[in-house]
Design an enzyme around this catalytic site. Sequence first.
Site, PDB file in Angstrom:
ATOM      1  N   ASP A 258     -12.181  30.235  -3.697  1.00 12.46           N
ATOM      2  CA  ASP A 258     -12.634  30.244  -2.303  1.00 12.46           C
ATOM      3  C   ASP A 258     -12.065  29.007  -1.597  1.00 12.46           C
ATOM      4  O   ASP A 258     -12.258  27.889  -2.075  1.00 12.46           O
ATOM      5  CB  ASP A 258     -14.167  30.234  -2.249  1.00 12.46           C
ATOM      6  CG  ASP A 258     -14.746  31.446  -2.993  1.00 12.46           C
ATOM      7  OD1 ASP A 258     -14.091  32.505  -2.972  1.00 12.46           O
ATOM      8  OD2 ASP A 258     -15.830  31.331  -3.590  1.00 12.46           O
TER       9      ASP A 258
ATOM     10  N   ASP B  54      -3.143  31.970  -2.096  1.00 10.72           N
ATOM     11  CA  ASP B  54      -2.362  32.477  -0.950  1.00 10.72           C
ATOM     12  C   ASP B  54      -2.521  31.519   0.228  1.00 10.72           C
ATOM     13  O   ASP B  54      -1.936  31.755   1.278  1.00 10.72           O
ATOM     14  CB  ASP B  54      -2.913  33.841  -0.527  1.00 10.72           C
ATOM     15  CG  ASP B  54      -4.366  33.703  -0.078  1.00 10.72           C
ATOM     16  OD1 ASP B  54      -5.183  33.233  -0.895  1.00 10.72           O
ATOM     17  OD2 ASP B  54      -4.678  34.023   1.084  1.00 10.72           O
TER      18      ASP B  54
ATOM     19  N   THR C  49      -3.272  38.329 -10.536  1.00  7.10           N
ATOM     20  CA  THR C  49      -4.710  38.550 -10.456  1.00  7.10           C
ATOM     21  C   THR C  49      -4.961  39.690  -9.468  1.00  7.10           C
ATOM     22  O   THR C  49      -4.049  40.141  -8.784  1.00  7.10           O
ATOM     23  CB  THR C  49      -5.441  37.289  -9.946  1.00  7.10           C
ATOM     24  OG1 THR C  49      -5.264  37.205  -8.533  1.00  7.10           O
ATOM     25  CG2 THR C  49      -4.922  36.028 -10.604  1.00  7.10           C
ATOM     26  N   GLU C  50      -6.230  40.099  -9.353  1.00  4.32           N
ATOM     27  CA  GLU C  50      -6.573  41.160  -8.397  1.00  4.32           C
ATOM     28  C   GLU C  50      -6.242  40.721  -6.964  1.00  4.32           C
ATOM     29  O   GLU C  50      -5.597  41.454  -6.195  1.00  4.32           O
ATOM     30  CB  GLU C  50      -8.059  41.489  -8.505  1.00  4.32           C
ATOM     31  CG  GLU C  50      -8.479  42.630  -7.598  1.00  4.32           C
ATOM     32  CD  GLU C  50      -9.997  42.748  -7.451  1.00  4.32           C
ATOM     33  OE1 GLU C  50     -10.734  42.028  -8.142  1.00  4.32           O
ATOM     34  OE2 GLU C  50     -10.417  43.557  -6.613  1.00  4.32           O
ATOM     35  N   TYR C  51      -6.667  39.511  -6.583  1.00  4.98           N
ATOM     36  CA  TYR C  51      -6.402  39.026  -5.225  1.00  4.98           C
ATOM     37  C   TYR C  51      -4.910  38.859  -4.977  1.00  4.98           C
ATOM     38  O   TYR C  51      -4.406  39.141  -3.898  1.00  4.98           O
ATOM     39  CB  TYR C  51      -7.139  37.693  -4.987  1.00  4.98           C
ATOM     40  CG  TYR C  51      -8.534  37.877  -4.462  1.00  4.98           C
ATOM     41  CD1 TYR C  51      -9.474  38.607  -5.188  1.00  4.98           C
ATOM     42  CD2 TYR C  51      -8.933  37.354  -3.247  1.00  4.98           C
ATOM     43  CE1 TYR C  51     -10.757  38.788  -4.719  1.00  4.98           C
ATOM     44  CE2 TYR C  51     -10.216  37.534  -2.766  1.00  4.98           C
ATOM     45  CZ  TYR C  51     -11.124  38.250  -3.511  1.00  4.98           C
ATOM     46  OH  TYR C  51     -12.401  38.434  -3.031  1.00  4.98           O
ATOM     47  N   GLU C  52      -4.213  38.382  -5.994  1.00  4.87           N
ATOM     48  CA  GLU C  52      -2.771  38.168  -5.865  1.00  4.87           C
ATOM     49  C   GLU C  52      -2.054  39.476  -5.560  1.00  4.87           C
ATOM     50  O   GLU C  52      -1.188  39.524  -4.682  1.00  4.87           O
ATOM     51  CB  GLU C  52      -2.263  37.577  -7.188  1.00  4.87           C
ATOM     52  CG  GLU C  52      -0.787  37.303  -7.231  1.00  4.87           C
ATOM     53  CD  GLU C  52      -0.415  36.547  -8.514  1.00  4.87           C
ATOM     54  OE1 GLU C  52      -1.324  36.138  -9.280  1.00  4.87           O
ATOM     55  OE2 GLU C  52       0.781  36.365  -8.748  1.00  4.87           O
TER      56      GLU C  52
HETATM   57  C1  LIG Z   1     -11.690  34.908  -4.160  1.00  2.00           C
HETATM   58  S1  LIG Z   1     -12.360  35.394  -5.695  1.00  2.00           S
HETATM   59  C2  LIG Z   1     -10.907  35.452  -6.737  1.00  2.00           C
HETATM   60  C3  LIG Z   1     -11.089  36.261  -7.987  1.00  2.00           C
HETATM   61  C4  LIG Z   1      -9.912  36.260  -8.962  1.00  2.00           C
HETATM   62  N1  LIG Z   1      -9.666  34.923  -9.485  1.00  2.00           N
HETATM   63  C5  LIG Z   1      -8.662  36.830  -8.353  1.00  2.00           C
HETATM   64  O1  LIG Z   1      -7.714  36.062  -8.118  1.00  2.00           O
HETATM   65  O2  LIG Z   1      -8.601  38.043  -8.137  1.00  2.00           O
HETATM   66  C6  LIG Z   1     -13.162  33.873  -6.212  1.00  2.00           C
HETATM   67  C7  LIG Z   1     -14.090  34.030  -7.390  1.00  2.00           C
HETATM   68  O3  LIG Z   1     -14.542  32.740  -7.768  1.00  2.00           O
HETATM   69  C8  LIG Z   1     -15.929  32.818  -8.083  1.00  2.00           C
HETATM   70  N2  LIG Z   1     -16.466  31.462  -7.901  1.00  2.00           N
HETATM   71  C9  LIG Z   1     -16.552  30.755  -6.753  1.00  2.00           C
HETATM   72  N3  LIG Z   1     -17.070  29.528  -6.986  1.00  2.00           N
HETATM   73  C10 LIG Z   1     -17.310  29.470  -8.315  1.00  2.00           C
HETATM   74  C11 LIG Z   1     -17.846  28.462  -9.157  1.00  2.00           C
HETATM   75  N4  LIG Z   1     -18.238  27.281  -8.681  1.00  2.00           N
HETATM   76  N5  LIG Z   1     -17.973  28.734 -10.465  1.00  2.00           N
HETATM   77  C12 LIG Z   1     -17.597  29.931 -10.963  1.00  2.00           C
HETATM   78  N6  LIG Z   1     -17.077  30.930 -10.215  1.00  2.00           N
HETATM   79  C13 LIG Z   1     -16.926  30.693  -8.902  1.00  2.00           C
HETATM   80  C14 LIG Z   1     -16.482  33.855  -7.127  1.00  2.00           C
HETATM   81  O4  LIG Z   1     -17.684  34.407  -7.616  1.00  2.00           O
HETATM   82  C15 LIG Z   1     -15.322  34.866  -7.098  1.00  2.00           C
HETATM   83  O5  LIG Z   1     -15.460  35.839  -8.117  1.00  2.00           O
END
Ligand SMILES: C[S@@+](CC[C@H](N)C(=O)[O-])C[C@H]1O[C@@H](n2cnc3c(N)ncnc32)[C@H](O)[C@@H]1O
Length: 236
Positions: A128, A164, A200-203
């Site tokens: 995030d 990204d 990754t999925e987001y990528e």
């Molecule tokens: C934007 S998604 C990206 C998911 C994956 N890495 C991808 O690239 O497809 C961010 C993920 O990070 C997790 N996340 C955010 N802060 C976190 C933290 N402090 N500890 C563990 N997971 C966290 C969220 O729950 C979410 O699943």
Amino acid sequence: MARMRKKKNLLPRLERAGVYLIPDPAALRGNWRGALGLPPDAALTVELGCGKGAFAVATAKGAALRGENTWIVALDKVREALVVGMESAMAEDPSGALPVRFVAADAAELDKLFAPGEADAVCVNFCDPWPSKRHYKRRITWDPFLDLYAAILSPRGVFRFKTDNEPLYDFTLERLAARGFSLTALSRDLHATDIPNVPTEYETRFSAMGLPIYFAEAVPPRPGTPAAPETGEAAR
Ligand SMILES: C[S@@+](CC[C@H](N)C(=O)[O-])C[C@H]1O[C@@H](n2cnc3c(N)ncnc32)[C@H](O)[C@@H]1O
């Protein structure tokens, strides 16, 4: 990640795919290699914020196909996302033989789950961005997080980061330098390079939209390395 709706039947789903879950990761602190049956020279990767686990499962599948002795431990604080990854692993191999395990935890607790020097790689993929300047301390590439990653990495360990988001990338490069990491590979368009990559999925989603993928690899400071002088956003 957009807030996930509470998935129905979460507990039975976690149970059905439970062979891929580490329910009490703190109990393995200092003994992950023993618990996973890894020889001393094998690599242990920790992925933080794994979401629905596409990267972790594909990485484990690739390692298994190549006969590599590698394990990936994928961590996310949202169990509704994590369970999707566990189910993907089940679909690949319901016996639990795929070298991946999932952990429901917050990255901020990493030092309670892993002992110093226990991991060979820490991967942060599309975390995030917390774009507001006021929120920079929530980014999981902010200093205390980087220090946690440095602490659990082995002497041959590396930190890998993909995003990204260019401002987050620049912030992360700045903070890595400030915490004494040395950059070993960089790209502002990863897919245009021949750097080995598991998307990754987001990528996959961002790349399909024509966006470049930013990548950095860095090694943590060795004892006695001075941190770089403060510059940039967080110093102001
Ligand atoms: C934007 S998604 C990206 C998911 C994956 N890495 C991808 O690239 O497809 C961010 C993920 O990070 C997790 N996340 C955010 N802060 C976190 C933290 N402090 N500890 C563990 N997971 C966290 C969220 O729950 C979410 O699943």
